[in-house]
Design a protein around this motif. Structure first.
Motif, PDB file in Angstrom:
ATOM      1  N   PHE A  35     110.035 114.287  22.226  1.00  0.00           N
ATOM      2  CA  PHE A  35     108.942 114.071  21.288  1.00  0.00           C
ATOM      3  C   PHE A  35     107.777 114.989  21.606  1.00  0.00           C
ATOM      4  CE2 PHE A  35     104.968 111.706  20.127  1.00  0.00           C
ATOM      5  CZ  PHE A  35     105.088 111.886  18.748  1.00  0.00           C
ATOM      6  N   ALA A  36     107.320 115.725  20.601  1.00  0.00           N
ATOM      7  CA  ALA A  36     106.138 116.568  20.721  1.00  0.00           C
ATOM      8  C   ALA A  36     105.076 116.007  19.787  1.00  0.00           C
ATOM      9  CB  ALA A  36     106.473 118.012  20.356  1.00  0.00           C
ATOM     10  N   GLY A  37     104.112 115.311  20.364  1.00  0.00           N
ATOM     11  CA  GLY A  37     103.065 114.669  19.581  1.00  0.00           C
ATOM     12  C   GLY A  37     102.088 113.987  20.510  1.00  0.00           C
ATOM     13  N   MET A  38     101.402 112.971  20.009  1.00  0.00           N
ATOM     14  CA  MET A  38     100.360 112.300  20.767  1.00  0.00           C
ATOM     15  C   MET A  38     100.778 110.884  21.159  1.00  0.00           C
ATOM     16  SD  MET A  38      98.248 114.785  20.928  1.00  0.00           S
ATOM     17  CE  MET A  38      96.731 114.074  21.581  1.00  0.00           C
ATOM     18  N   PHE A  39     100.039 110.325  22.099  1.00  0.00           N
ATOM     19  CA  PHE A  39     100.444 109.052  22.705  1.00  0.00           C
ATOM     20  C   PHE A  39     100.467 107.848  21.766  1.00  0.00           C
ATOM     21  CE2 PHE A  39      95.858 109.139  23.324  1.00  0.00           C
ATOM     22  CZ  PHE A  39      95.464 107.827  23.127  1.00  0.00           C
ATOM     23  N   PRO A  40      99.597 107.733  20.727  1.00  0.00           N
ATOM     24  CA  PRO A  40      99.693 106.540  19.878  1.00  0.00           C
ATOM     25  C   PRO A  40     101.042 106.420  19.171  1.00  0.00           C
ATOM     26  CG  PRO A  40      97.555 107.590  19.597  1.00  0.00           C
ATOM     27  CD  PRO A  40      98.411 108.548  20.360  1.00  0.00           C
ATOM     28  N   GLU A  41     101.549 107.540  18.634  1.00  0.00           N
ATOM     29  CA  GLU A  41     102.847 107.509  17.963  1.00  0.00           C
ATOM     30  C   GLU A  41     103.985 107.400  18.974  1.00  0.00           C
ATOM     31  OE1 GLU A  41      99.805 108.470  15.524  1.00  0.00           O
ATOM     32  OE2 GLU A  41     100.386 109.863  17.121  1.00  0.00           O
ATOM     33  N   ALA A  42     103.816 108.042  20.130  1.00  0.00           N
ATOM     34  CA  ALA A  42     104.845 107.942  21.168  1.00  0.00           C
ATOM     35  C   ALA A  42     105.040 106.493  21.588  1.00  0.00           C
ATOM     36  CB  ALA A  42     104.463 108.794  22.374  1.00  0.00           C
ATOM     37  N   ALA A  43     103.947 105.748  21.702  1.00  0.00           N
ATOM     38  CA  ALA A  43     104.041 104.345  22.112  1.00  0.00           C
ATOM     39  C   ALA A  43     104.882 103.537  21.139  1.00  0.00           C
ATOM     40  CB  ALA A  43     102.643 103.744  22.227  1.00  0.00           C
ATOM     41  N   VAL A  44     104.692 103.793  19.848  1.00  0.00           N
ATOM     42  CA  VAL A  44     105.466 103.072  18.841  1.00  0.00           C
ATOM     43  C   VAL A  44     106.939 103.470  18.922  1.00  0.00           C
ATOM     44  CG1 VAL A  44     105.735 102.610  16.376  1.00  0.00           C
ATOM     45  CG2 VAL A  44     103.449 102.932  17.336  1.00  0.00           C
ATOM     46  N   LEU A  64     118.298 101.647  22.034  1.00  0.00           N
ATOM     47  CA  LEU A  64     118.699 103.052  22.014  1.00  0.00           C
ATOM     48  C   LEU A  64     118.626 103.555  23.449  1.00  0.00           C
ATOM     49  CD1 LEU A  64     117.272 105.608  19.397  1.00  0.00           C
ATOM     50  CD2 LEU A  64     118.552 106.206  21.448  1.00  0.00           C
ATOM     51  N   SER A  65     119.751 103.917  24.002  1.00  0.00           N
ATOM     52  CA  SER A  65     119.825 104.203  25.440  1.00  0.00           C
ATOM     53  C   SER A  65     119.402 105.622  25.820  1.00  0.00           C
ATOM     54  CB  SER A  65     121.257 103.950  25.939  1.00  0.00           C
ATOM     55  OG  SER A  65     122.171 104.800  25.260  1.00  0.00           O
ATOM     56  N   ALA A  66     119.192 106.490  24.860  1.00  0.00           N
ATOM     57  CA  ALA A  66     118.823 107.876  25.164  1.00  0.00           C
ATOM     58  C   ALA A  66     117.528 107.930  25.960  1.00  0.00           C
ATOM     59  CB  ALA A  66     118.671 108.673  23.863  1.00  0.00           C
ATOM     60  N   LYS A  67     117.483 108.832  26.933  1.00  0.00           N
ATOM     61  CA  LYS A  67     116.252 109.048  27.676  1.00  0.00           C
ATOM     62  C   LYS A  67     115.171 109.585  26.732  1.00  0.00           C
ATOM     63  CE  LYS A  67     118.401 110.010  32.185  1.00  0.00           C
ATOM     64  NZ  LYS A  67     119.834 109.857  31.785  1.00  0.00           N
ATOM     65  N   PHE A  68     113.902 109.429  27.139  1.00  0.00           N
ATOM     66  CA  PHE A  68     112.774 109.849  26.303  1.00  0.00           C
ATOM     67  C   PHE A  68     111.900 110.799  27.104  1.00  0.00           C
ATOM     68  CE2 PHE A  68     108.812 109.647  24.003  1.00  0.00           C
ATOM     69  CZ  PHE A  68     109.161 109.339  22.684  1.00  0.00           C
ATOM     70  N   LEU A  69     111.758 112.017  26.597  1.00  0.00           N
ATOM     71  CA  LEU A  69     110.922 113.037  27.227  1.00  0.00           C
ATOM     72  C   LEU A  69     109.900 113.503  26.210  1.00  0.00           C
ATOM     73  CD1 LEU A  69     110.272 115.198  29.457  1.00  0.00           C
ATOM     74  CD2 LEU A  69     112.074 116.615  28.421  1.00  0.00           C
ATOM     75  N   ALA A  70     108.647 113.641  26.631  1.00  0.00           N
ATOM     76  CA  ALA A  70     107.584 114.034  25.713  1.00  0.00           C
ATOM     77  C   ALA A  70     106.672 115.081  26.346  1.00  0.00           C
ATOM     78  CB  ALA A  70     106.769 112.816  25.294  1.00  0.00           C
ATOM     79  N   GLY A  71     105.884 115.733  25.501  1.00  0.00           N
ATOM     80  CA  GLY A  71     104.923 116.727  25.963  1.00  0.00           C
ATOM     81  C   GLY A  71     103.626 116.098  26.426  1.00  0.00           C
ATOM     82  N   ASP A  72     102.650 116.955  26.747  1.00  0.00           N
ATOM     83  CA  ASP A  72     101.433 116.496  27.405  1.00  0.00           C
ATOM     84  C   ASP A  72     100.533 115.627  26.534  1.00  0.00           C
ATOM     85  OD1 ASP A  72     100.897 119.145  26.031  1.00  0.00           O
ATOM     86  OD2 ASP A  72      98.859 118.549  26.543  1.00  0.00           O
ATOM     87  N   GLY A  73     100.737 115.632  25.210  1.00  0.00           N
ATOM     88  CA  GLY A  73      99.939 114.761  24.350  1.00  0.00           C
ATOM     89  C   GLY A  73     100.188 113.291  24.603  1.00  0.00           C
ATOM     90  N   VAL A  74     101.248 113.010  25.332  1.00  0.00           N
ATOM     91  CA  VAL A  74     101.618 111.632  25.673  1.00  0.00           C
ATOM     92  C   VAL A  74     101.121 111.272  27.077  1.00  0.00           C
ATOM     93  CG1 VAL A  74     103.622 110.083  25.923  1.00  0.00           C
ATOM     94  CG2 VAL A  74     103.582 111.784  24.113  1.00  0.00           C
ATOM     95  N   TYR A  75     100.545 112.272  27.761  1.00  0.00           N
ATOM     96  CA  TYR A  75     100.065 112.070  29.130  1.00  0.00           C
ATOM     97  C   TYR A  75      98.756 111.290  29.096  1.00  0.00           C
ATOM     98  CZ  TYR A  75      98.770 113.421  33.944  1.00  0.00           C
ATOM     99  OH  TYR A  75      98.419 113.408  35.269  1.00  0.00           O
ATOM    100  N   GLU A  76      98.871 109.976  28.975  1.00  0.00           N
ATOM    101  CA  GLU A  76      97.711 109.087  28.854  1.00  0.00           C
ATOM    102  C   GLU A  76      98.133 107.692  29.317  1.00  0.00           C
ATOM    103  OE1 GLU A  76      94.688 106.839  28.455  1.00  0.00           O
ATOM    104  OE2 GLU A  76      94.391 108.984  28.106  1.00  0.00           O
ATOM    105  N   PRO A  77      97.463 107.126  30.351  1.00  0.00           N
ATOM    106  CA  PRO A  77      97.845 105.800  30.866  1.00  0.00           C
ATOM    107  C   PRO A  77      97.855 104.696  29.812  1.00  0.00           C
ATOM    108  CG  PRO A  77      96.351 106.891  32.387  1.00  0.00           C
ATOM    109  CD  PRO A  77      96.399 107.743  31.159  1.00  0.00           C
TER     110      PRO A  77
END
Length: 301
Positions: free
Chosen positions: A219-228, A238-251
């Protein structure tokens, strides 16, 4: 550049009752990405406080921060850039968060000859515009995307990936960089689709992805959508691993997605964890004493 700044500061101060040198700051300070914006703002506030403590940058003048909210909206970003450009006391700007905001705003700053430093907008095309007023302190997505692909291939052992981005300058650009590198490594790219910022139901998309049997979602996007996405991915088992870019780097992601769903999610970042950089110890201590938890982009700002 130092000579040019000194002359500009003198000109900006002429005729003012209380001479000031203004530093603009623009980022999303309201809305769903405000956590990133506030963390960046705190970094700038601390830097200005440190500079003031060491004495005036220019004798007889004081530094003043002008924080503005671009609401993560490119049109609003341009409006805020024009507001700063119209103030002769503003000599430099720190911002923005989103590449889709930074790119058009950078043209305004360049035309006004304002020094523009950017903490975190990572789309490489911004610096390819040739603006001599633009400086960036983070890595770019033509580095981050391929690094993410190599990590997925070598460390996660993934081979079948489905790519999702948020259709922004940042998200689509990063996703394309990842996809190109992934194909070069030998990944089977099962699909690449876009979502819209603010969406709350990705169940149809995730159901489609599950049927394709990927072992990784990128996923390439921001943390609010990544959370959903992360939360609904778990709901669908869905068992696939989830990898995202730095827009998701937020506690905040962990809270929004729930700790259970966020467990095992991987995120790339634009630099080393600042806590591991010895020369940053003083900054980290000062920041956390004043503001609490260090934000993802506070040190960059």
């Amino acid at each position: 550049m130092i000579w040019w700044l000194a002359l500009a500061m003198v000109a900006a101060g002429c005729g003012q009752a209380e001479p000031v040198v203004k530093i603009g700051f623009v980022a999303p300070l309201t809305g769903d990405q405000a956590a990133h914006g506030a963390d960046m703002l705190h970094g700038v506030e601390l830097a200005i406080a440190d500079a003031a403590a060491e004495g005036p940058v220019l004798p007889g003048y004081r530094l003043e921060l002008v924080p503005l909210d671009d609401q993560r909206n490119p049109a609003q970003a341009v409006s805020m850039a024009k507001k700063l450009a119209a103030d002769p006391a503003v000599l430099a700007v720190v911002g923005h968060l989103n590449s889709s905001c930074t790119k058009p705003a950078s043209a305004i700053y360049h035309k006004a000859r304002l020094l523009h430093t950017n903490p975190v907008s990572s789309n490489p095309d911004i610096s390819r515009q040739g603006f001599d007023t633009f400086f960036r302190v983070c890595a770019t997505d033509d580095l981050q995307g391929p690094a993410g692909a190599r990590f997925a291939w070598q460390t996660l052992g993934a081979r079948r990936v489905f790519i999702v981005d948020d259709l922004t300058t940042y998200g689509r650009g990063l996703a394309n960089e990842f996809e190109t590198a992934a194909q070069g490594l030998g990944f089977s790219v099962l699909g690449h689709e876009g979502i819209t910022q603010g969406e709350k139901d990705f169940t149809p998309l995730l159901t489609k992805i599950k049927a394709l049997g990927p072992d990784l979602i990128y996923f390439a996007g921001m943390f609010p959508e990544a959370a959903v996405l992360i939360r609904q991915r778990r709901d669908l088992q869905l068992s696939a691993k989830f990898l995202a870019g730095d827009g998701v780097y937020e506690p905040t992601l962990i809270t929004l997605a729930t700790p259970e769903a966020a467990e095992g999610v991987y995120v790339t970042a634009l630099g080393a964890d600042i806590h591991t950089v010895p020369t940053a110890n003083t900054f980290v201590e000062q920041f956390e004493r004043r503001y609490g938890r260090l934000g993802a982009y506070s040190a960059y700002a």
